[in-house]
Design an enzyme around this catalytic site. Structure first.
Site, mmCIF file in Angstrom:
data_model
loop_
_atom_site.group_PDB
_atom_site.id
_atom_site.type_symbol
_atom_site.label_atom_id
_atom_site.label_comp_id
_atom_site.label_asym_id
_atom_site.label_seq_id
_atom_site.Cartn_x
_atom_site.Cartn_y
_atom_site.Cartn_z
ATOM 1 N N LYS A 18 1.082 5.144 6.742
ATOM 2 C CA LYS A 18 0.564 5.971 5.649
ATOM 3 C C LYS A 18 1.326 7.300 5.621
ATOM 4 O O LYS A 18 2.060 7.638 6.542
ATOM 5 C CB LYS A 18 -0.928 6.267 5.832
ATOM 6 N N SER A 43 0.800 -1.229 0.000
ATOM 7 C CA SER A 43 0.000 0.000 0.000
ATOM 8 C C SER A 43 0.831 1.276 0.000
ATOM 9 O O SER A 43 0.307 2.351 -0.268
ATOM 10 C CB SER A 43 -0.944 0.020 1.205
#
Length: 314
Positions: free
Chosen positions: A162, A87
């Site tokens: 993230k 991701s």
């Protein structure tokens, strides 16, 4: 006659004493060095045995000190995490070990736009596919101790990674007429996103509340980030209090070693405020895995050029 015999006897006695004395000196000359070498060997062996016993007595103390240092490092200074998914590609690759700074938040440092951060699952972001442990009680306890100090991955880790795109007060929106993501009305140049990805296939506009962050993965087509959790409390944003720390360097493998820099396009965005909205699927992601502190390479907080791309966990 008597005096002559006495004299002769005395001479012979003196000769015998000299012979004995001479023989003694010869014996010392012949055997003395041999005895000296043997004694030195025995002394060395005794010293080695004492050294081994001393080390065995000190070993528990050495192990205890090492464990205390590991716990302090993991709790207050730095922690290593293993990237389990793609991701954050291409910035972080699956299997990369990243070092997370846990110290500066203790001094009030807040996450900033562009930083790659590790944070606790705010609820519903992670896949829940943990299997029951088959370890016996003893092995389970041993693993728990090693997990606590960072020598083994923890089965209870619920962390993700993230990039911070919006901080409190920011309005994050996608997409403009050119398909770009904007923050506070400023379109972003995002060289760090995965090749072939667009900034977002989901249209949205959200204002980040106080004490929260808007986060996105660099692999936009694969990352189940803030966009996919807008139905959750906080409209997809995460609490700043959930941030474990900033990932500042890829430590392993050596071929990926480098600093995780902050893109200029995000660090220079002006502050502003606005509203919110969005939709999309709700995929789940695997948690980050705590890495092994014992193999942590020497890292430098500020070195080299910025690493424009970086990957690790979700």
């Amino acid at each position: 006659m008597d005096s002559a015999e006495g004299a002769d006897g005395t001479d012979r006695a003196d000769d015998a004493e000299e012979a004995v004395a001479g023989g003694g000196r010869d014996a010392v000359d012949r055997h003395g060095p041999v005895r000296g070498r043997a004694e030195r060997r025995r002394t060395a062996k005794r010293a080695a045995r004492r050294g081994r016993r001393s080390f065995l007595r000190e070993l528990p103390v050495i192990v205890l000190v090492a464990l205390v240092i590991a716990v302090v490092l993991k709790t207050f200074l730095v922690q290593v995490f293993v990237i389990p998914s793609g991701s954050m590609e291409p910035t972080l690759q699956v299997g990369d070990r990243v070092v997370v700074d846990k110290l500066t938040p203790w001094f009030g440092a807040k996450p900033e736009r562009g930083e790659v951060v590790v944070f606790k699952d705010p609820g519903g972001w992670l896949e829940d596919n943990r299997k029951p442990s088959t370890d016996g009680p003893v092995l389970h306890d041993v693993k728990s101790v090693f997990s606590a100090v960072g020598f083994l991955p923890s089965e209870d880790e619920r962390d993700l990674i993230k990039r911070v795109v919006g901080v409190a007060g920011d309005t994050v929106e996608c997409c403009d007429a050119q398909g770009r993501l904007s923050v506070n009305g400023t379109p972003l140049d995002e060289p760090y996103i995965a090749p072939g990805n667009v900034p977002s296939r989901i249209t949205f506009k959200v204002t980040v509340p106080q004490g929260r962050l808007w986060v996105m993965g660099d692999h936009r087509d694969l990352s189940a980030d803030s966009r996919y959790h807008m139905g959750n409390p906080g409209a997809g944003t995460i609490p700043v209090a959930n941030v474990v720390g900033r990932a500042f360097v890829v430590a392993w493998p050596i071929s990926h070693f480098g600093q995780l820099g902050v893109p200029d396009s995000l660090s220079s965005v002006p502050v502003r405020v606005a509203g919110s909205s969005a939709v999309g699927p709700i995929p789940a992601e695997p948690p980050l895995v705590m890495g092994v502190l014992g193999v942590l390479p020497v890292v430098v907080r500020r070195w080299g050029t910025h690493r424009g791309i970086g990957p690790m966990a979700d």
